[in-house]
Design a protein around this motif. Structure first.
Motif, mmCIF file in Angstrom:
data_model
loop_
_atom_site.group_PDB
_atom_site.id
_atom_site.type_symbol
_atom_site.label_atom_id
_atom_site.label_comp_id
_atom_site.label_asym_id
_atom_site.label_seq_id
_atom_site.Cartn_x
_atom_site.Cartn_y
_atom_site.Cartn_z
ATOM 1 N N ASN A 357 10.042 66.102 33.167
ATOM 2 C CA ASN A 357 11.053 67.149 33.322
ATOM 3 C C ASN A 357 10.885 68.304 32.342
ATOM 4 O OD1 ASN A 357 12.366 65.674 35.374
ATOM 5 N ND2 ASN A 357 13.474 64.469 33.844
ATOM 6 N N ALA A 358 9.744 68.378 31.668
ATOM 7 C CA ALA A 358 9.561 69.369 30.595
ATOM 8 C C ALA A 358 9.767 70.799 31.080
ATOM 9 C CB ALA A 358 8.183 69.215 29.971
ATOM 10 N N LYS A 359 9.141 71.139 32.202
ATOM 11 C CA LYS A 359 9.259 72.511 32.701
ATOM 12 C C LYS A 359 10.697 72.839 33.091
ATOM 13 C CE LYS A 359 4.720 73.924 34.377
ATOM 14 N NZ LYS A 359 3.962 74.429 35.555
ATOM 15 N N LYS A 360 11.344 71.913 33.804
ATOM 16 C CA LYS A 360 12.713 72.141 34.259
ATOM 17 C C LYS A 360 13.654 72.334 33.075
ATOM 18 C CE LYS A 360 15.341 68.713 35.611
ATOM 19 N NZ LYS A 360 15.895 67.568 36.378
ATOM 20 N N ASN A 361 13.515 71.484 32.057
ATOM 21 C CA ASN A 361 14.388 71.579 30.889
ATOM 22 C C ASN A 361 14.143 72.855 30.090
ATOM 23 O OD1 ASN A 361 15.663 69.107 31.422
ATOM 24 N ND2 ASN A 361 14.125 67.945 30.287
ATOM 25 N N LEU A 362 12.872 73.240 29.981
ATOM 26 C CA LEU A 362 12.539 74.465 29.254
ATOM 27 C C LEU A 362 13.072 75.695 29.987
ATOM 28 C CD1 LEU A 362 11.133 75.966 26.972
ATOM 29 C CD2 LEU A 362 8.976 75.757 28.240
ATOM 30 N N GLU A 363 12.913 75.707 31.310
ATOM 31 C CA GLU A 363 13.423 76.829 32.101
ATOM 32 C C GLU A 363 14.945 76.935 31.991
ATOM 33 O OE1 GLU A 363 13.979 78.033 36.779
ATOM 34 O OE2 GLU A 363 12.161 76.915 36.225
ATOM 35 N N LEU A 364 15.623 75.807 32.075
ATOM 36 C CA LEU A 364 17.081 75.808 31.998
ATOM 37 C C LEU A 364 17.558 76.282 30.626
ATOM 38 C CD1 LEU A 364 19.773 75.117 33.356
ATOM 39 C CD2 LEU A 364 19.510 72.764 32.531
ATOM 40 N N THR A 365 16.909 75.821 29.575
ATOM 41 C CA THR A 365 17.275 76.268 28.226
ATOM 42 C C THR A 365 17.056 77.771 28.073
ATOM 43 O OG1 THR A 365 16.679 74.107 27.307
ATOM 44 C CG2 THR A 365 16.838 75.939 25.758
ATOM 45 N N SER A 366 15.930 78.266 28.573
ATOM 46 C CA SER A 366 15.628 79.698 28.498
ATOM 47 C C SER A 366 16.665 80.514 29.260
ATOM 48 C CB SER A 366 14.227 79.960 29.058
ATOM 49 O OG SER A 366 13.257 79.213 28.367
ATOM 50 N N PHE A 367 17.051 80.020 30.417
ATOM 51 C CA PHE A 367 18.079 80.684 31.230
ATOM 52 C C PHE A 367 19.397 80.776 30.466
ATOM 53 C CE2 PHE A 367 21.714 79.939 34.139
ATOM 54 C CZ PHE A 367 21.669 81.116 34.872
ATOM 55 N N ASN A 368 19.802 79.671 29.848
ATOM 56 C CA ASN A 368 21.073 79.661 29.123
ATOM 57 C C ASN A 368 21.030 80.563 27.890
ATOM 58 O OD1 ASN A 368 22.656 77.914 30.742
ATOM 59 N ND2 ASN A 368 21.572 76.134 29.926
ATOM 60 N N ILE A 369 19.902 80.624 27.228
ATOM 61 C CA ILE A 369 19.762 81.535 26.090
ATOM 62 C C ILE A 369 19.910 82.980 26.556
ATOM 63 C CG2 ILE A 369 18.160 82.432 24.350
ATOM 64 C CD1 ILE A 369 16.950 79.582 24.234
ATOM 65 N N ALA A 370 19.242 83.299 27.672
ATOM 66 C CA ALA A 370 19.321 84.649 28.209
ATOM 67 C C ALA A 370 20.750 85.001 28.609
ATOM 68 C CB ALA A 370 18.378 84.769 29.411
ATOM 69 N N LYS A 371 21.469 84.032 29.186
ATOM 70 C CA LYS A 371 22.869 84.267 29.560
ATOM 71 C C LYS A 371 23.708 84.611 28.319
ATOM 72 C CE LYS A 371 24.865 83.250 33.106
ATOM 73 N NZ LYS A 371 25.392 84.079 34.215
#
Length: 376
Positions: A357-371
């Motif tokens: 799940n590394a990619k999914k978790n990294l993408e989600l974290t990046s999205f939340n940071i951007a938000k």
């Protein structure tokens, strides 16, 4: 918004290029019109070759060499700058990951295969080298590499010693005739992320010997062998190099490169950042994002995120670090240029699930940071 994404790899999970691309996906969902430049990085260890080849539109060269125990394996190195520069990771030929646990023995392992990679590049007309020293399985002071390059090491009976560290205490004389012509006008820059000298309690054997398979008795033995070799080199070449910072890297390989090949030892991340012109690109950025697989108190010791952060702070840029996980003492990075740190791994997951799940978790974290950035 102009954003620079300049991470290291997440070891055993995602390559630096994948990390940068995944962070970009998360940010683009919030800032679709942002100008994002991805600059995958490394600090001289795993991923250095591929990172520099991709950043400089170079090519990978495949060849066969000896592994640390003398077995034939497939390996590779990179070529950039129109064939003028070779990038070589010693670990691709002489690395610890090439051995099973029961095969680890720094008395037996050799850097010979690493020397073969250098030879191969020389025959292609390379004039400059960038060498990464991370992840070694060896403690032979680079003697194996030098043997592959044509140096001769003789015992008191005028017999050549065998490969590995087990006989370097028997070296009585050295012949470097073949090296002098081969390396005339050759520039060697070494990406090194440790500052250890060759010998002593802070040297190659005592600090790194255990992870390579040495017990306490062998560590003392190896250190005495390195000291014998270093003293002989001082007498032979009138060079005092054993206490130079970084000569203990890769089981003393740094010592051989400085003493025999006049190499320049540099901070790995600084050398890589120079190679990809990161400073020039950071000056135009509004935000800099970096990262690594695990951030802890050791991260300030020449690791990629701190190198990036220090460079960014030179131009008063904000720096966010995204990591796979955080460990004890990571907060110290906030005193070294990083403004905020986020990890993206659910604490309850086992490693196989984390990798999956590394990619999914990294993408989600990046999205939340951007938000969060958009809200602020």
């Amino acid at each position: 918004m102009n954003i620079i994404i300049a991470p290291d790899s997440f070891k055993e999970t995602l390559e630096a290029k994948e990390v940068a691309s995944t962070i970009e996906i998360g940010f683009k969902k919030v800032f679709p019109n942002a100008n994002i430049e991805k600059i995958p990085l490394a600090d001289g260890g795993e991923g250095t070759v591929k990172t520099l080849v991709e950043s400089n539109n170079g090519e990978l060269i495949n060849t066969q060499v000896e592994d640390p125990l003398g077995r034939t394996i497939s390996s590779y190195y990179g070529i950039i700058n129109n064939g003028k520069t070779a990038i070589i990771e010693m670990a691709t030929a002489s690395g610890l990951e090439l051995l099973k646990e029961e095969e680890k023995n720094p008395l037996e392992t050799s850097t010979y295969g690493f020397g073969q990679l250098i030879n191969h590049a020389l025959k292609k007309g390379v004039k400059e080298f960038i060498l990464g020293l991370g992840g070694s399985a060896t403690n032979d002071a680079g003697v194996g590499m030098l043997q592959a390059l044509g140096a001769k090491f003789y015992n008191k009976k005028n017999q050549e010693i065998s490969k590995g560290a087990k006989e370097i205490n028997q070296i009585a004389s050295i012949d470097i005739t073949n090296l002098e012509n081969k390396f005339k006008d050759i520039i060697i820059n070494v990406a090194c992320d440790v500052t250890n000298p060759l010998c002593g309690q802070n040297g190659a054997s005592f600090i790194f010997g255990k992870q390579k398979g040495a017990d306490e008795k062998m560590i003392k033995q190896l250190d005495s062998y390195l000291l014998h070799f270093a003293n002989l080199c001082e007498e032979t070449f009138d060079k005092k190099t054993k206490n130079i910072e970084g000569t203990g890297a890769a089981g003393g390989l740094g010592f051989a490169l400085v003493t025999f090949l006049n190499a320049n030892l540099q901070s790995g991340i600084e050398l890589i950042m120079q190679s990809v012109n990161l400073e020039e690109k950071i000056q135009k950025a509004d935000l800099v994002i970096t990262g690594e697989g695990k951030m802890d108190k050791q991260s300030i010791q020449g690791k990629t995120p701190i190198g990036v952060a220090k460079l960014a702070k030179k131009y008063d840029k904000k720096v966010i670090a995204i990591t796979g996980c955080l460990d004890e003492g990571y907060e110290i990075v906030l005193e070294h240029g990083v403004d905020a740190v986020f990890d993206c791994t659910p604490i309850s997951n086992n490693f196989e699930t984390i990798k999956k799940n590394a990619k999914k978790n990294l993408e989600l974290t990046s999205f939340n940071i951007a938000k969060c950035l958009k809200i602020s």
